[in-house]
Every structure is written in C-alpha cells, then in structure tokens.
Scaffold this motif. Sequence first.
Motif, PDB file in Angstrom:
ATOM      1  N   UNK A 199       0.936  -1.084  -0.107  1.00 51.08           N
ATOM      2  CA  UNK A 199      -0.050  -0.012  -0.041  1.00 51.08           C
ATOM      3  C   UNK A 199       0.828   1.195  -0.018  1.00 51.08           C
ATOM      4  N   UNK A 200       0.274   2.397  -0.461  1.00 47.64           N
ATOM      5  CA  UNK A 200       0.961   3.614  -0.730  1.00 47.64           C
ATOM      6  C   UNK A 200       0.120   4.745  -0.437  1.00 47.64           C
ATOM      7  N   UNK A 201       0.653   5.931  -0.446  1.00 51.26           N
ATOM      8  CA  UNK A 201       0.080   7.294  -0.394  1.00 51.26           C
ATOM      9  C   UNK A 201       1.030   8.373  -0.655  1.00 51.26           C
ATOM     10  N   UNK A 202       0.480   9.400  -1.544  1.00 52.85           N
ATOM     11  CA  UNK A 202       1.189  10.761  -1.410  1.00 52.85           C
ATOM     12  C   UNK A 202       0.215  11.634  -0.817  1.00 52.85           C
ATOM     13  N   UNK A 203       0.640  12.638  -0.275  1.00 54.67           N
ATOM     14  CA  UNK A 203      -0.128  13.596   0.410  1.00 54.67           C
ATOM     15  C   UNK A 203       0.254  15.058  -0.052  1.00 54.67           C
ATOM     16  N   UNK A 204      -0.432  15.926  -0.137  1.00 57.24           N
ATOM     17  CA  UNK A 204      -0.326  17.413  -0.253  1.00 57.24           C
ATOM     18  C   UNK A 204      -0.477  17.862   1.082  1.00 57.24           C
ATOM     19  N   UNK A 205       0.200  18.645   1.754  1.00 58.73           N
ATOM     20  CA  UNK A 205       0.146  19.102   3.100  1.00 58.73           C
ATOM     21  C   UNK A 205       0.152  20.673   3.118  1.00 58.73           C
ATOM     22  N   UNK A 206      -0.451  21.478   3.909  1.00 57.70           N
ATOM     23  CA  UNK A 206      -0.131  22.762   4.026  1.00 57.70           C
ATOM     24  C   UNK A 206       0.882  22.928   5.265  1.00 57.70           C
ATOM     25  N   UNK A 207       1.150  24.236   5.397  1.00 59.30           N
ATOM     26  CA  UNK A 207       2.290  24.416   6.429  1.00 59.30           C
ATOM     27  C   UNK A 207       2.146  24.217   7.880  1.00 59.30           C
ATOM     28  N   UNK A 208       0.511  23.956   8.196  1.00 59.97           N
ATOM     29  CA  UNK A 208       0.260  23.106   9.610  1.00 59.97           C
ATOM     30  C   UNK A 208       0.209  21.849   9.550  1.00 59.97           C
ATOM     31  N   UNK A 209       0.606  21.047   8.305  1.00 60.99           N
ATOM     32  CA  UNK A 209       0.584  19.662   8.237  1.00 60.99           C
ATOM     33  C   UNK A 209      -0.857  19.208   8.068  1.00 60.99           C
ATOM     34  N   UNK A 210      -1.864  19.946   7.645  1.00 62.83           N
ATOM     35  CA  UNK A 210      -3.182  19.485   7.357  1.00 62.83           C
ATOM     36  C   UNK A 210      -3.085  19.076   5.893  1.00 62.83           C
TER      37      UNK A 210
END
Length: 151
Positions: free
Chosen positions: A38-49
Amino acid sequence: MSYQISFESSPSQQDTQVLCDGISTHAQKMKGLQVIDFFAFFIRDAQGKIQGGCNGDNLYGCLYIGQLWVAELLRGQGYGTKLMQAAEQYAKERNCNFMTVNTMDWEALGFYQKLGFEIEFERHGFAKNSVFYFLRKNLITQEKSKPSPEA
C-alpha cells in the motif's frame, strides 16, 4: 465450533487488513506473488493538514490508484497531475507493468485520459445514469515485454 457473519458499516483498518493478509498469503502460496504493497502521496499545508493526495496499492505488477483528491482551493493548479506523476514514478520504481484507476463519468475521465490512461471498460447501471470507467496506462513498452531472441 460455530461461526457467524456480521455486518460492520465502518470496519477498522486493522480488521480489513486481516482480509488483505489472507489474500496475500494465498497468492504467495499459489503463485509466489509478493505481498500487496500500500502507498499514499499527500499534499500538506504549512500546518501539516492534508489538502490532497492519492493512495492505492501495488497489486501483483499493477499499481492501482484507489483515491485521488485535491482540495477545492488547490484545484486547477497542477497538483492532481503532480500526484499522478509521483504515483507513476513509484510504479516504475516498483517494476509495475501498468497502472489502473476508476472514475465516474462526472468526475475526472478527461483528466486521466490527458495523463495517458485509456478506457479499458465501462460499467453502466449506476444511479442517475452514471457510468463507471475502468482506465489503464501501460508502463512497459511492447519491446520490453517481448522475449529476447536468445530465450
């Protein structure tokens, strides 16, 4: 010994992992296939959200994209394309033969087609005449998939 079937509307990830592990064990036993990865790529803002991402699994030489989502604020800025490119690079690193993704007719069919995915088949009969598309993108060339003359 008695067994019962029970329904759970939101099963825990731990419980559904038992099913995946059972399938992987059987695949290893029957065909010598690797464990589902399993894998995932995330886009996070400066607060990590999390503001977007894609996830899926490496299933026996196919990288399946199960989900792709980008927050409304970031849409149209290339983030979806970057996520899919990251997933494709990951697929190539893992020696996948192809990638797959599903989408409804009112979601992102054109987006995936622009990235080189082709409709493999479609399923009709969903609510409000919606159409569910199964798309595929080959990652290996015909030349690579042909046996060598020495073989």
